[in-house]
Design a protein around this motif. Structure first.
Motif, PDB file in Angstrom:
ATOM      1  N   UNK A 233      50.338  50.821  26.697  1.00 48.01           N
ATOM      2  CA  UNK A 233      49.492  50.094  27.641  1.00 48.01           C
ATOM      3  C   UNK A 233      49.707  48.594  27.538  1.00 48.01           C
ATOM      4  N   UNK A 234      50.001  48.094  26.360  1.00 46.72           N
ATOM      5  CA  UNK A 234      50.199  46.649  26.199  1.00 46.72           C
ATOM      6  C   UNK A 234      51.452  46.181  26.936  1.00 46.72           C
ATOM      7  N   UNK A 235      52.406  47.078  27.115  1.00 41.61           N
ATOM      8  CA  UNK A 235      53.621  46.715  27.847  1.00 41.61           C
ATOM      9  C   UNK A 235      53.337  46.497  29.330  1.00 41.61           C
ATOM     10  N   UNK A 236      52.267  47.085  29.827  1.00 43.86           N
ATOM     11  CA  UNK A 236      51.916  46.935  31.234  1.00 43.86           C
ATOM     12  C   UNK A 236      51.062  45.698  31.500  1.00 43.86           C
ATOM     13  N   UNK A 237      50.569  45.054  30.456  1.00 45.27           N
ATOM     14  CA  UNK A 237      49.668  43.906  30.620  1.00 45.27           C
ATOM     15  C   UNK A 237      50.274  42.779  31.463  1.00 45.27           C
ATOM     16  N   UNK A 238      51.516  42.362  31.211  1.00 47.44           N
ATOM     17  CA  UNK A 238      52.066  41.281  32.049  1.00 47.44           C
ATOM     18  C   UNK A 238      52.138  41.644  33.532  1.00 47.44           C
ATOM     19  N   UNK A 239      52.450  42.909  33.816  1.00 50.42           N
ATOM     20  CA  UNK A 239      52.516  43.345  35.212  1.00 50.42           C
ATOM     21  C   UNK A 239      51.121  43.306  35.840  1.00 50.42           C
ATOM     22  N   UNK A 240      50.124  43.754  35.089  1.00 55.55           N
ATOM     23  CA  UNK A 240      48.747  43.742  35.603  1.00 55.55           C
ATOM     24  C   UNK A 240      48.281  42.311  35.887  1.00 55.55           C
ATOM     25  N   UNK A 241      48.671  41.369  35.037  1.00 58.19           N
ATOM     26  CA  UNK A 241      48.295  39.970  35.240  1.00 58.19           C
ATOM     27  C   UNK A 241      48.968  39.415  36.490  1.00 58.19           C
ATOM     28  N   UNK A 242      50.234  39.756  36.696  1.00 60.34           N
ATOM     29  CA  UNK A 242      50.958  39.285  37.883  1.00 60.34           C
ATOM     30  C   UNK A 242      50.349  39.897  39.144  1.00 60.34           C
ATOM     31  N   UNK A 243      50.072  41.202  39.119  1.00 59.84           N
ATOM     32  CA  UNK A 243      49.547  41.885  40.292  1.00 59.84           C
ATOM     33  C   UNK A 243      48.091  41.539  40.595  1.00 59.84           C
ATOM     34  N   UNK A 244      47.266  41.468  39.551  1.00 62.47           N
ATOM     35  CA  UNK A 244      45.820  41.343  39.765  1.00 62.47           C
ATOM     36  C   UNK A 244      45.237  40.008  39.323  1.00 62.47           C
ATOM     37  N   UNK A 245      46.051  39.131  38.757  1.00 61.06           N
ATOM     38  CA  UNK A 245      45.561  37.832  38.309  1.00 61.06           C
ATOM     39  C   UNK A 245      44.959  37.911  36.916  1.00 61.06           C
ATOM     40  N   UNK A 246      44.303  36.846  36.519  1.00 58.31           N
ATOM     41  CA  UNK A 246      43.750  36.783  35.170  1.00 58.31           C
ATOM     42  C   UNK A 246      42.257  37.083  35.130  1.00 58.31           C
ATOM     43  N   UNK A 247      41.697  37.470  36.226  1.00 57.89           N
ATOM     44  CA  UNK A 247      40.256  37.744  36.291  1.00 57.89           C
ATOM     45  C   UNK A 247      39.905  39.165  35.903  1.00 57.89           C
ATOM     46  N   UNK A 248      38.762  39.573  36.358  1.00 56.57           N
ATOM     47  CA  UNK A 248      38.210  40.884  36.019  1.00 56.57           C
ATOM     48  C   UNK A 248      39.073  42.030  36.549  1.00 56.57           C
ATOM     49  N   UNK A 249      39.719  41.841  37.672  1.00 54.84           N
ATOM     50  CA  UNK A 249      40.501  42.926  38.277  1.00 54.84           C
ATOM     51  C   UNK A 249      41.615  43.412  37.361  1.00 54.84           C
ATOM     52  N   UNK A 250      42.273  42.503  36.650  1.00 59.13           N
ATOM     53  CA  UNK A 250      43.348  42.935  35.746  1.00 59.13           C
ATOM     54  C   UNK A 250      42.796  43.716  34.564  1.00 59.13           C
ATOM     55  N   UNK A 251      41.594  43.377  34.104  1.00 61.01           N
ATOM     56  CA  UNK A 251      40.983  44.116  32.989  1.00 61.01           C
ATOM     57  C   UNK A 251      40.579  45.512  33.443  1.00 61.01           C
ATOM     58  N   UNK A 252      40.045  45.614  34.657  1.00 64.43           N
ATOM     59  CA  UNK A 252      39.688  46.919  35.205  1.00 64.43           C
ATOM     60  C   UNK A 252      40.947  47.762  35.392  1.00 64.43           C
ATOM     61  N   UNK A 253      42.019  47.148  35.855  1.00 70.60           N
ATOM     62  CA  UNK A 253      43.280  47.866  36.037  1.00 70.60           C
ATOM     63  C   UNK A 253      43.826  48.357  34.691  1.00 70.60           C
ATOM     64  N   UNK A 254      43.745  47.533  33.671  1.00 71.67           N
ATOM     65  CA  UNK A 254      44.209  47.941  32.336  1.00 71.67           C
ATOM     66  C   UNK A 254      43.367  49.103  31.812  1.00 71.67           C
ATOM     67  N   UNK A 255      42.053  49.009  31.961  1.00 71.21           N
ATOM     68  CA  UNK A 255      41.179  50.084  31.498  1.00 71.21           C
ATOM     69  C   UNK A 255      41.462  51.373  32.272  1.00 71.21           C
ATOM     70  N   UNK A 256      41.674  51.257  33.575  1.00 71.98           N
ATOM     71  CA  UNK A 256      41.959  52.420  34.411  1.00 71.98           C
ATOM     72  C   UNK A 256      43.270  53.073  34.001  1.00 71.98           C
ATOM     73  N   UNK A 257      44.303  52.265  33.805  1.00 75.35           N
ATOM     74  CA  UNK A 257      45.592  52.822  33.383  1.00 75.35           C
ATOM     75  C   UNK A 257      45.502  53.471  32.015  1.00 75.35           C
TER      76      UNK A 257
END
Length: 178
Positions: free
Chosen positions: A30-54
């Motif tokens: 999951x940590x390998x996907x973190x940079x992609x989530x930040x690029x796609x969803x930004x640094x706000x709450x949406x990227x954290x929700x996306x990480x939790x969902x994944x």
């Protein structure tokens, strides 16, 4: 005679697609996907929700799928003989029979969701438990690290309790849940 597993697989959109997706996504750290989530969803709450969902989607999908595949084919064939449609069979037989596996997966995913959210906060956040753990750890403020860990454990217990309550509401016929 079509087996229950084959019928359920046709409803779920195909066993191969679900299994391939689940296995492939489950093997990616999951940590390998973190940079992609930040690029796609930004640094706000949406990227954290996306990480939790994944973090939870693989376990939730695979346990739900396993539950659906374990439905007795004779029960499915009986309902078909009595004229039930595929949709009716799915709603009245497959879903209730799968609830035990679905909720087992949800109980497992509580911890995974917290891991995903905390990793997301480690990577890019200015608030939250993950950020507090990361910042306090980097400054060697061990009591603050432990306090954030205790808060994380408390949150996990509350979430697990909520999942248990929902399971009791949706599975009233199960006496072992009382």
């Amino acid at each position: 005679k079509t087996s229950g597993a084959e019928q359920v697989a046709s409803w779920a959109g195909g066993a191969r697609v679900v299994q391939a997706f689940g296995v492939a996504l489950g093997w990616v750290p999951i940590i390998a996907l973190a940079p992609i989530m930040i690029i796609w969803f930004g640094t706000g709450r949406a990227s954290k929700v996306a990480m939790a969902t994944l973090s939870v989607v693989v376990v939730a999908l695979l346990t739900s799928y396993k539950g659906a595949m374990s439905v007795d084919p004779d029960q499915i064939n009986l309902m078909r003989t009595l004229g039930a449609s595929k949709r009716h069979i799915f709603r009245k037989l497959v879903v209730p029979a799968s609830l035990t596996d679905i909720f087992a997966g949800l109980k497992l995913t509580v911890g995974f969701a917290l891991i995903g959210a905390i990793i997301g906060e480690f990577m890019s956040s200015s608030e939250g438990l993950g950020h507090a753990i990361f910042k306090a750890g980097s400054l060697y403020i061990i009591p603050k690290v432990f306090a954030a860990l205790v808060a994380t454990i408390a949150l996990a217990l509350v979430l697990a309790f909520i999942v248990g309550k929902i399971e009791r509401l949706l599975s009233p016929w199960r006496h072992d849940l009382q």
